[in-house]
Design an enzyme around this catalytic site. Structure first.
Site, PDB file in Angstrom:
ATOM      1  CG  ASP A 160      -2.015   1.147   1.283  1.00 54.14           C
ATOM      2  OD1 ASP A 160      -1.610   1.957  -0.318  1.00 54.14           O
ATOM      3  OD2 ASP A 160      -2.554   0.948   2.279  1.00 54.14           O
ATOM      4  CG  HIS A 175      -3.118  -0.264   9.124  1.00 54.57           C
ATOM      5  ND1 HIS A 175      -3.694   0.895   9.434  1.00 54.57           N
ATOM      6  CD2 HIS A 175      -2.379  -0.187   8.317  1.00 54.57           C
ATOM      7  CE1 HIS A 175      -3.399   1.789   8.254  1.00 54.57           C
ATOM      8  NE2 HIS A 175      -2.642   1.363   8.079  1.00 54.57           N
ATOM      9  CD  GLN A 199      -2.626  -0.923   4.468  1.00 55.32           C
ATOM     10  OE1 GLN A 199      -4.048  -1.397   4.074  1.00 55.32           O
ATOM     11  NE2 GLN A 199      -2.207  -0.426   4.739  1.00 55.32           N
ATOM     12  NE  ARG A 228       0.001  11.799   5.575  1.00 59.11           N
ATOM     13  CZ  ARG A 228      -0.392  10.417   5.634  1.00 59.11           C
ATOM     14  NH1 ARG A 228      -0.195   9.135   6.342  1.00 59.11           N
ATOM     15  NH2 ARG A 228      -1.874  10.511   4.295  1.00 59.11           N
ATOM     16  CG  ASP A 254      -1.709   5.966   7.739  1.00 56.69           C
ATOM     17  OD1 ASP A 254      -2.139   7.073   6.904  1.00 56.69           O
ATOM     18  OD2 ASP A 254      -2.177   5.406   7.203  1.00 56.69           O
ATOM     19  CD  GLU A 278      -4.837  10.795   6.136  1.00 58.33           C
ATOM     20  OE1 GLU A 278      -4.722  10.621   4.604  1.00 58.33           O
ATOM     21  OE2 GLU A 278      -4.528   9.109   6.710  1.00 58.33           O
ATOM     22  CG  HIS A 335       0.502   9.326  -0.194  1.00 58.47           C
ATOM     23  ND1 HIS A 335       0.822  10.706   0.626  1.00 58.47           N
ATOM     24  CD2 HIS A 335       0.074   8.625  -0.255  1.00 58.47           C
ATOM     25  CE1 HIS A 335      -0.581  10.135   1.619  1.00 58.47           C
ATOM     26  NE2 HIS A 335      -0.487   8.772   1.301  1.00 58.47           N
ATOM     27  CG  ASP A 336      -3.600   9.450   0.137  1.00 56.90           C
ATOM     28  OD1 ASP A 336      -3.420   7.673  -0.215  1.00 56.90           O
ATOM     29  OD2 ASP A 336      -4.046   9.020   1.253  1.00 56.90           O
ATOM     30  NE  ARG A 376      -4.619   5.032  -2.926  1.00 57.56           N
ATOM     31  CZ  ARG A 376      -4.382   4.006  -1.245  1.00 57.56           C
ATOM     32  NH1 ARG A 376      -4.534   5.658  -0.479  1.00 57.56           N
ATOM     33  NH2 ARG A 376      -3.821   3.243  -1.325  1.00 57.56           N
TER      34      ARG A 376
HETATM   35  C1  OTU Z   1      -3.922   6.670   4.882  1.00 59.86           C
HETATM   36  O1  OTU Z   1      -4.798   7.513   3.649  1.00 59.86           O
HETATM   37  C2  OTU Z   1      -3.145   7.586   3.552  1.00 59.86           C
HETATM   38  O2  OTU Z   1      -2.960   8.015   2.921  1.00 59.86           O
HETATM   39  C3  OTU Z   1      -2.804   5.948   2.452  1.00 59.86           C
HETATM   40  O3  OTU Z   1      -1.665   6.230   1.307  1.00 59.86           O
HETATM   41  C4  OTU Z   1      -2.942   4.727   3.292  1.00 59.86           C
HETATM   42  O4  OTU Z   1      -3.914   4.066   1.943  1.00 59.86           O
HETATM   43  C5  OTU Z   1      -3.916   4.596   3.851  1.00 59.86           C
HETATM   44  O5  OTU Z   1      -4.312   5.341   4.799  1.00 59.86           O
HETATM   45  C6  OTU Z   1      -3.402   3.368   4.889  1.00 59.86           C
HETATM   46  O6  OTU Z   1      -2.800   3.333   5.452  1.00 59.86           O
HETATM   47  O7  OTU Z   1      -7.577   6.470   5.129  1.00 59.86           O
HETATM   48  O8  OTU Z   1      -8.314   8.650   7.059  1.00 59.86           O
HETATM   49  O9  OTU Z   1      -7.460   7.221  -0.700  1.00 59.86           O
HETATM   50  O10 OTU Z   1      -7.847   8.963   1.725  1.00 59.86           O
HETATM   51  O11 OTU Z   1      -6.876   5.621   2.956  1.00 59.86           O
HETATM   52  C7  OTU Z   1      -7.305   8.623   6.184  1.00 59.86           C
HETATM   53  C8  OTU Z   1      -8.211   7.113   0.962  1.00 59.86           C
HETATM   54  C9  OTU Z   1      -7.313   6.909   5.361  1.00 59.86           C
HETATM   55  C10 OTU Z   1      -7.099   7.906   1.210  1.00 59.86           C
HETATM   56  C11 OTU Z   1      -7.471   7.052   2.985  1.00 59.86           C
HETATM   57  C12 OTU Z   1      -6.626   7.177   3.981  1.00 59.86           C
END
Ligand code: OTU
Length: 589
Positions: free
Chosen positions: A115, A158, A225, A255, A257, A299, A370-371, A490
């Site tokens: 991922d 995760h 994950q 950050r 995540d 995030e 990056h998303d 992505r």
């Molecule tokens: C984050 O993203 C990361 O920025 C992604 O790159 C990862 O795939 C994801 O976590 C899992 O680690 O759920 O609330 O494109 O906006 O997956 C944040 C969808 C997230 C992302 C979403 C996001």
């Protein structure tokens, strides 16, 4: 203040969170003792240079809420091959005035699909192809000299399924088995009904049958994950230990995540639950004690109304801080919607909703990352403007994907015709540079790019540029031929940095506009929560930035301003915002 003094002062705040989280399971005395031991041990190991940084930051708690706080986010491999290679490219960041660097996919990830690095198999090691943790530590020293703070991802929802904890769990170790959440088929089915899906097309469902674990493992994202079981206090201690050790290596910001997903509660959608906030508050309090230079960044890609609580709250016990920085995802999405529909209505609503930050906190503002651009988070805001928000949002997304003669060259992400999810694409491709056939169309694309950059900068946040956007890099379609990446759209906007393009026309124009906007903000003295200026013109957004008033025209037609002034960007007197133009009026407040 010594660490012991901070511990004494902050202990009630930290302990309160532990009681809220784990008190129902019995008394928290031994957890509290273990937490204090951990804080003391890690703090004892903290290098002198970082303790000095702690002291400096404690004396200047608003250090990251300044006009010159500008950021950059990039993959190490795509930017410079390795950590050592990146150290040789810090000059580019300095030339952009960057003070904050977010490195993606830095830590050791799972083999095969990871991922994009968000399936971490060892939080304390660097991805071997990129270098070593010692090289990262050396890099942070180089960055500190350049006054650049390093941010890394702490994917704490995760781990990868090949993390040591997961391997031990699979091997039957009961201690580590309790790091994860395993349900039987009926329970998993019942829970699924209440849970939304993050990757409905490529990773449907929130559970994965893992025979070695004897059931269905909770996997919100990809099947590899595995969600951590935050109801287990050992998970809290383990992640806190990781954060403290990385902070001691010179990481200045985490950050957090996918922070919204941490706590699971039957019958709920398991997003933004109160306990999730208590976890963030506990991590914040712990870092405030043992490594107070460290910033936390949330995030939380969730509906606008659920986002501000990640700054923290006063729930009767005084203000309990969470993150120093929170992504203003809704403002990012609104900027793209505004471009597509030539209306400033949505960004105006989001700017209005983005005020009133606590002290020592700021938005992280951005135009791309990056998303994908996930459209759903602004549905509620749009509903206040339009009774049919779904249709309106879908129209904007499809326009940016090239429908209806749109200049955008985005691609749908996890959307399946009926459901609108997200769109992919680089900033330049989405803004029309890829489809531009002549000088006039290129000029329009450059203006739209500058317009979105102006939104991130003038709105006062820690404005972060995503790798390659400063050069106008276009979509990278190559991932479609790579069997390891073809399923994951992505990758379209994760191109390799094109250093040869640095002197090209697009980079000179886009980079020049970006630097001018950054210089204007520094001159304005503006930073922190944005304030809206009513303009009366539907396409025109007005934002106050420091001493200045900034006008952003999301329409193709020019708009007359109600008063004239000196435009910091051109130096000329200006009374009109041209199509897709930015007018930065000096000292006009
Ligand atoms: C984050 O993203 C990361 O920025 C992604 O790159 C990862 O795939 C994801 O976590 C899992 O680690 O759920 O609330 O494109 O906006 O997956 C944040 C969808 C997230 C992302 C979403 C996001």
């Amino acid at each position: 203040m010594t660490m012991e003094e901070r511990l004494a002062a902050i202990a009630p705040r930290l302990r309160r969170q532990l009681d809220r989280l784990y008190g129902a399971q019995g008394d928290t005395d031994s957890l509290w003792a273990a937490t204090q031991t951990l804080l003391r041990e890690r703090h004892a190991e903290r290098p002198a240079a970082l303790r000095a940084l702690d002291a400096a930051r404690l004396d200047d708690a608003e250090w990251f809420v300044r006009p010159d706080m500008l950021g950059y986010s990039t993959y190490v491999d795509r930017y410079a091959g390795t950590v050592a290679g990146l150290a040789g490219r810090v000059d580019h960041l300095e030339s952009l005035g960057v003070r904050y660097l977010h490195l993606l996919a830095l830590l050791k990830a799972r083999e095969g699909d990871s991922d994009g690095g968000f399936a971490v198999s060892d939080y304390l090691a660097v991805e071997p192809r990129l270098g070593t943790i010692d090289e990262v530590e050396a890099l942070t020293a180089r960055l500190r000299e350049a006054r650049i703070s390093l941010c890394v991802d702490l994917a704490l929802n995760h781990t990868a399924d090949d993390h040591l904890w997961a391997k031990a769990a699979k091997a039957g170790d009961p201690f580590y088995r309790d790091f994860y959440i395993v349900l039987d088929a009926a329970e998993a089915r019942a829970r699924e009904a209440a849970l939304p899906q993050v990757f409905p097309a490529t990773a449907p469902g929130n559970f994965t049958l893992v025979p070695e674990m004897g059931g269905h493992v909770w996997t919100t994202f990809y099947p590899f994950q595995w969600d951590l079981n935050w109801r287990n206090p050992s998970v809290f201690l383990a992640i806190l230990d990781v954060a403290l050790r990385l902070a001691n290596r010179g990481v200045e910001a985490f950050r957090l995540d996918s922070i919204a997903f941490l706590w699971k509660q039957p019958g709920s959608d398991c997003r933004n639950l109160p306990e999730t906030h208590y976890i963030v508050r506990a991590l914040r309090a712990a870092l405030d004690i043992a490594a107070p230079a460290t910033l936390l960044k949330a995030e939380a890609i969730v509906p606008t109304a659920f986002v501000p609580p990640y700054f923290g709250r006063d729930e009767g016990e005084g203000f309990e801080p969470e993150c120093h920085l929170v992504y203003n995802n809704s403002l990012m999405v609104a900027g793209w919607v505004a471009l597509a529909e030539q209306s400033a209505a949505l960004p105006a609503a989001i700017v209005a909703a983005s005020g009133g930050l606590p002290r020592g906190a700021n938005w992280l503002s951005y135009a791309r990352c990056h998303d994908d651009i996930g459209w759903g988070s602004v549905l509620g805001d749009l509903r206040a403007i339009d009774p049919a928000p779904e249709k309106r949002l879908a129209a904007a997304a499809h326009f940016l994907e090239g429908a209806d003669g749109g200049w955008g060259r985005g691609a749908p992400f996890q959307s399946d015709g009926a459901v609108l999810h997200g769109s992919n694409g680089t900033m330049a491709s989405l803004a029309g540079l890829e489809s531009a056939c002549d000088a006039e169309e290129r000029e329009a694309a450059y203006r739209r790019i500058a317009l979105l950059n102006a939104l991130t900068i003038a709105s006062g946040g820690l404005a972060t540029t995503y790798m390659g956007d400063e050069l106008g890099l276009l979509n990278d379609y190559g991932y479609r031929d790579d069997p390891g990446r073809a399923h994951e759209g992505r990758w379209l906007h994760r191109p390799e940095m094109d250093w040869a393009a640095l002197d090209g026309a697009a980079a000179r124009r886009i980079g020049g506009d970006l630097r001018a906007l950054r210089a204007a903000r520094v001159a304005s003295g503006g930073a922190g929560a944005p304030a809206l200026i009513e303009t009366g013109a539907p396409a025109l957004l007005g934002v106050a930035c420091g001493r200045d008033r900034v006008f952003l025209n999301f329409g193709a037609a020019s708009v007359a301003l109600t008063s004239a002034g000196r435009d910091r960007l051109t130096g000329a007197t200006c009374d009109t915002a041209p199509g897709w133009g930015v007018v930065w009026l000096e000292g006009a407040r």
